[in-house]
Motif scaffolding. Sequence first.
Motif, PDB file in Angstrom:
ATOM      1  N   LEU B   7      97.846  45.339 -27.370  1.00 52.93           N
ATOM      2  CA  LEU B   7      96.667  45.587 -26.535  1.00 52.93           C
ATOM      3  C   LEU B   7      95.923  44.274 -26.320  1.00 52.93           C
ATOM      4  O   LEU B   7      95.536  43.596 -27.268  1.00 52.93           O
ATOM      5  N   LEU B   8      95.715  43.942 -25.047  1.00 53.12           N
ATOM      6  CA  LEU B   8      94.852  42.809 -24.711  1.00 53.12           C
ATOM      7  C   LEU B   8      93.423  43.330 -24.605  1.00 53.12           C
ATOM      8  O   LEU B   8      93.161  44.272 -23.859  1.00 53.12           O
ATOM      9  N   GLN B   9      92.533  42.740 -25.365  1.00 51.39           N
ATOM     10  CA  GLN B   9      91.116  43.122 -25.294  1.00 51.39           C
ATOM     11  C   GLN B   9      90.387  42.055 -24.482  1.00 51.39           C
ATOM     12  O   GLN B   9      90.221  40.929 -24.943  1.00 51.39           O
ATOM     13  N   PHE B  10      89.998  42.407 -23.271  1.00 54.38           N
ATOM     14  CA  PHE B  10      89.242  41.471 -22.413  1.00 54.38           C
ATOM     15  C   PHE B  10      87.765  41.807 -22.559  1.00 54.38           C
ATOM     16  O   PHE B  10      87.343  42.938 -22.312  1.00 54.38           O
ATOM     17  N   ASP B  11      86.962  40.818 -22.913  1.00 57.92           N
ATOM     18  CA  ASP B  11      85.544  41.059 -23.183  1.00 57.92           C
ATOM     19  C   ASP B  11      84.754  39.935 -22.511  1.00 57.92           C
ATOM     20  O   ASP B  11      85.146  38.774 -22.593  1.00 57.92           O
ATOM     21  N   SER B  12      83.665  40.266 -21.867  1.00 58.15           N
ATOM     22  CA  SER B  12      82.875  39.235 -21.181  1.00 58.15           C
ATOM     23  C   SER B  12      81.831  38.598 -22.098  1.00 58.15           C
ATOM     24  O   SER B  12      81.177  37.636 -21.707  1.00 58.15           O
ATOM     25  N   ASP B  13      81.687  39.107 -23.308  1.00 55.85           N
ATOM     26  CA  ASP B  13      80.691  38.564 -24.249  1.00 55.85           C
ATOM     27  C   ASP B  13      81.250  37.365 -25.020  1.00 55.85           C
ATOM     28  O   ASP B  13      82.459  37.149 -25.049  1.00 55.85           O
ATOM     29  N   GLU B  37      84.634  36.069 -23.520  1.00 59.63           N
ATOM     30  CA  GLU B  37      84.131  35.253 -22.396  1.00 59.63           C
ATOM     31  C   GLU B  37      85.162  35.165 -21.284  1.00 59.63           C
ATOM     32  O   GLU B  37      85.350  34.095 -20.680  1.00 59.63           O
ATOM     33  N   VAL B  38      85.792  36.284 -20.995  1.00 55.82           N
ATOM     34  CA  VAL B  38      86.803  36.289 -19.933  1.00 55.82           C
ATOM     35  C   VAL B  38      86.107  36.309 -18.574  1.00 55.82           C
ATOM     36  O   VAL B  38      85.267  37.160 -18.296  1.00 55.82           O
ATOM     37  N   GLU B  39      86.445  35.342 -17.755  1.00 53.42           N
ATOM     38  CA  GLU B  39      85.898  35.231 -16.406  1.00 53.42           C
ATOM     39  C   GLU B  39      86.879  35.853 -15.411  1.00 53.42           C
ATOM     40  O   GLU B  39      88.092  35.772 -15.621  1.00 53.42           O
ATOM     41  N   PRO B  40      86.365  36.411 -14.320  1.00 51.71           N
ATOM     42  CA  PRO B  40      87.257  36.999 -13.312  1.00 51.71           C
ATOM     43  C   PRO B  40      88.362  36.038 -12.862  1.00 51.71           C
ATOM     44  O   PRO B  40      89.510  36.454 -12.682  1.00 51.71           O
ATOM     45  N   THR B  41      88.051  34.766 -12.731  1.00 53.41           N
ATOM     46  CA  THR B  41      89.057  33.798 -12.265  1.00 53.41           C
ATOM     47  C   THR B  41      90.158  33.547 -13.299  1.00 53.41           C
ATOM     48  O   THR B  41      91.188  32.958 -12.969  1.00 53.41           O
ATOM     49  N   SER B  72      78.908  45.792 -15.230  1.00 52.55           N
ATOM     50  CA  SER B  72      79.285  45.191 -13.937  1.00 52.55           C
ATOM     51  C   SER B  72      80.377  44.155 -14.123  1.00 52.55           C
ATOM     52  O   SER B  72      81.330  44.087 -13.333  1.00 52.55           O
ATOM     53  N   ALA B  73      80.215  43.339 -15.159  1.00 55.14           N
ATOM     54  CA  ALA B  73      81.248  42.323 -15.434  1.00 55.14           C
ATOM     55  C   ALA B  73      82.581  43.006 -15.727  1.00 55.14           C
ATOM     56  O   ALA B  73      83.638  42.552 -15.278  1.00 55.14           O
ATOM     57  N   GLY B  74      82.530  44.111 -16.475  1.00 51.39           N
ATOM     58  CA  GLY B  74      83.754  44.849 -16.792  1.00 51.39           C
ATOM     59  C   GLY B  74      84.406  45.411 -15.539  1.00 51.39           C
ATOM     60  O   GLY B  74      85.634  45.352 -15.381  1.00 51.39           O
ATOM     61  N   GLU B  75      83.589  45.933 -14.633  1.00 51.95           N
ATOM     62  CA  GLU B  75      84.142  46.485 -13.394  1.00 51.95           C
ATOM     63  C   GLU B  75      84.814  45.397 -12.566  1.00 51.95           C
ATOM     64  O   GLU B  75      85.859  45.621 -11.947  1.00 51.95           O
TER      65      GLU B  75
ATOM     66  N   PRO C  40      73.847  33.249 -36.548  1.00 49.48           N
ATOM     67  CA  PRO C  40      73.113  34.308 -37.249  1.00 49.48           C
ATOM     68  C   PRO C  40      72.643  35.431 -36.314  1.00 49.48           C
ATOM     69  O   PRO C  40      72.719  36.609 -36.658  1.00 49.48           O
ATOM     70  N   THR C  41      72.209  35.063 -35.113  1.00 49.83           N
ATOM     71  CA  THR C  41      71.702  36.088 -34.184  1.00 49.83           C
ATOM     72  C   THR C  41      72.809  37.002 -33.661  1.00 49.83           C
ATOM     73  O   THR C  41      72.528  38.046 -33.088  1.00 49.83           O
ATOM     74  N   GLU C  42      74.063  36.596 -33.846  1.00 51.40           N
ATOM     75  CA  GLU C  42      75.169  37.401 -33.313  1.00 51.40           C
ATOM     76  C   GLU C  42      75.736  38.361 -34.353  1.00 51.40           C
ATOM     77  O   GLU C  42      76.592  39.195 -34.037  1.00 51.40           O
ATOM     78  N   VAL C  43      75.269  38.226 -35.589  1.00 55.07           N
ATOM     79  CA  VAL C  43      75.857  38.990 -36.692  1.00 55.07           C
ATOM     80  C   VAL C  43      75.647  40.494 -36.527  1.00 55.07           C
ATOM     81  O   VAL C  43      76.568  41.286 -36.751  1.00 55.07           O
ATOM     82  N   ARG C  44      74.460  40.880 -36.127  1.00 53.83           N
ATOM     83  CA  ARG C  44      74.110  42.302 -36.075  1.00 53.83           C
ATOM     84  C   ARG C  44      75.107  43.114 -35.243  1.00 53.83           C
ATOM     85  O   ARG C  44      75.641  44.128 -35.686  1.00 53.83           O
ATOM     86  N   GLU C  45      75.348  42.637 -34.044  1.00 53.46           N
ATOM     87  CA  GLU C  45      76.248  43.364 -33.142  1.00 53.46           C
ATOM     88  C   GLU C  45      77.649  43.481 -33.748  1.00 53.46           C
ATOM     89  O   GLU C  45      78.285  44.545 -33.698  1.00 53.46           O
ATOM     90  N   LEU C  46      78.121  42.388 -34.354  1.00 50.98           N
ATOM     91  CA  LEU C  46      79.461  42.393 -34.947  1.00 50.98           C
ATOM     92  C   LEU C  46      79.521  43.354 -36.134  1.00 50.98           C
ATOM     93  O   LEU C  46      80.466  44.142 -36.270  1.00 50.98           O
ATOM     94  N   VAL C  47      78.519  43.290 -36.999  1.00 52.13           N
ATOM     95  CA  VAL C  47      78.526  44.129 -38.205  1.00 52.13           C
ATOM     96  C   VAL C  47      78.363  45.608 -37.837  1.00 52.13           C
ATOM     97  O   VAL C  47      78.997  46.481 -38.446  1.00 52.13           O
TER      98      VAL C  47
END
Lengths: 289, 289, 289
Positions: B7-13, B37-41, B72-75, C40-47
């Motif tokens: 499974l490829l997990q594409f995430d914009s975060d 941090e996957v960009e559309p390009t 929106s980024a996901g779409e 540190p600010t990114e930990v919450r979402e991951l955990v």
Amino acid sequence: MTKRKILLQFDSDPHASVFDAVVAVDAGVDQLLQYSEVEPTEVRELVHGAMFTRGPQDLLNTAIFIGGSNVSAGEELLKQVKACFFGPLRVSVLLDANGANTTAAAAVLAAAKHVELRGATAAVLAGTGPVGQQAARLLARQGAKVHVASRSLDKAKHVCGVIQQLVAGAELTPVETRTSEGATAAIKGAQIVIAAGAAGVELLSSDARAGSRALRVAIDLNAVPPAGIAGIDVMDKAKERDGLICYGAIGVGGTKMKIHRAAIQRLFTANNLVLDAEEVFAIGQELPS
Amino acid sequence: MTKRKILLQFDSDPHASVFDAVVAVDAGVDQLLQYSEVEPTEVRELVHGAMFTRGPQDLLNTAIFIGGSNVSAGEELLKQVKACFFGPLRVSVLLDANGANTTAAAAVLAAAKHVELRGATAAVLAGTGPVGQQAARLLARQGAKVHVASRSLDKAKHVCGVIQQLVAGAELTPVETRTSEGATAAIKGAQIVIAAGAAGVELLSSDARAGSRALRVAIDLNAVPPAGIAGIDVMDKAKERDGLICYGAIGVGGTKMKIHRAAIQRLFTANNLVLDAEEVFAIGQELPS
Amino acid sequence: MTKRKILLQFDSDPHASVFDAVVAVDAGVDQLLQYSEVEPTEVRELVHGAMFTRGPQDLLNTAIFIGGSNVSAGEELLKQVKACFFGPLRVSVLLDANGANTTAAAAVLAAAKHVELRGATAAVLAGTGPVGQQAARLLARQGAKVHVASRSLDKAKHVCGVIQQLVAGAELTPVETRTSEGATAAIKGAQIVIAAGAAGVELLSSDARAGSRALRVAIDLNAVPPAGIAGIDVMDKAKERDGLICYGAIGVGGTKMKIHRAAIQRLFTANNLVLDAEEVFAIGQELPS
């Protein structure tokens, strides 16, 4: 207990290649560790992590794959990786940035099925590009006379010089292909032509091709139309067209994939292998055809 | 040999979601490849790596999950992914950015357990947010009349317009909820209310809720106190309060997780699936309740 | 069905450590999720992604490893991770940034094989560095009098103060080692000396060492020549030299690796463990020697 096979994927691009990752998984790697945007200065710390975590007898279960679209960057990473090793503390490493080594090996093996390379004449169009250079080098190593063709004569001369250093006694001829006369000159007397150019650029026209009597095998590595060699279909695999044996990019791709997988598997047979262009070609030669 | 499920997990975060990764592992994925941090390009190169590495008969063992907090980024990523495919060379893909598709599906399925959706009236508070929009769309598709409530009437009208395009014959009413009278108006005549607002914002007061005679099911998707619908506990799961059947975020969450896992598993049953809001809802409908 | 063991690797460096990854794999982790440049600010979402995806009874199969070369950054990440938990919704976590906790534990355990720590005197050279601080703390906890040596007396005093807060009744003496007389003073009366300095810096000369009658065990954690303690070889493991029992970095490294692996395995025995310096040391004490 047998250690799991760990492959470090070093990639100079923003995202480590999916292509290389899937091939690694299909080659039986148990644990893939992907590293993207790897800089030469960062290699030492990463490689030490591979060298210092398992006992000497287990180091053959850890290996490094160097990929990424930039072949020069990959070569620099390989240099840095090799500089980290000392004594028996080392792991095996495979360079296949941009798929250049496996693709060049597959192309030359395809040619070798139909023409005895030793003493033959082969033209490599776009012979100064990442795949073209490796193909020219492999052909020279097998004893073929090689025409290294490029739009820039200077670049062609430079590549001939580089290969001359690597392959003693190589017979190399730089050819400029800025005009269609250039392409005709490049394939003059050649039994083999390999087109290794950028996607969608025609390097050899039908007319130029038809004008060559000697030509027996034509291999085009461009997967995006128009073909690099006019008249070749991307799916061609030893397809005869007007008396010429033709290969397209996908026709060569199957062999490339087999070589790629076999090279990954080879990594885990010893902890001291360095698999670059010629070692990859040798792996291809051993594959059942 | 059966290929491993990749499974490829594409995430914009900046960091690919841990949540989505754990669900993928628990759904039986053998090899997860996380890309952040996957960009559309950048999609094309990544997707080609999935398309061109395995034979057609094995492509159902490679799939793509699109996540990230930005819907929106996901779409946009989904659009780019679909544009890469041609002929039989494709892999299945699931969009669940911000968990919006699976959460909306779980909320609407919870409502459907208690009220026949066809012909019912449902209010979606914060109906222009990522989850709210999908819930409104699913309710409309099931034949409910939907009140799309938002602090901004313009946004509510826009979302109604978008859903109208997707669901022929949908009965949609935009409602402004800037004031408490707005909330009262939004739920007027509704048997179902779904609150899909931001964490910690009360969208419906006790008074407003108590003033509605028709209301039978109240679903609050906010997991952080105060509740989006006053009086609902985050653990409520078909809990009756003052004659009203209540669901809190965790009460709905169990179903959301089952749908999420089932959708991942569905990906590996064929190589040509595109699982967006409605396909995800259909998967939820098939689950044993 | 038993859930797969998932380990989140949080690393503050640009590339998550290969070293830590290989140890995790060899400790039996089924699924490693590597996260680099974790803020540190990114930990919450991951955990939260770790806490909210599996049922309470399965949470012991998800755990967090905090690494990276920067120990302070690792400590801050640990603080943030712990702040995410509430009630039974938690996962176990191990801090071993820069390998400091496992290395310090291995060094102190090596000393304890030869000298009863309670009542002994131990000198820690570079005692204000990441490993030195933890070694001094562990020695104090075991009842040894500790000389905390540093080129900066202020830093040495500061570290003594910090340890005093953590270990009630600790006997700590700050010593300045800017000159060779300083080193002599630091080891005066000590049965144990541990050198925890930077790579390639000699902290204790042969002369200074020979001048100490009390010394029985010398442990050098520097793997890059010259040795931190003159005359010690990196491979020394309880090697007697001139009546002194010597350990070099690799001699200690075997125990460090065992502790590291055992600590990872311990994570998956409960969902509420926080493994910092002293818990890691306790795990080392339980290992069969």
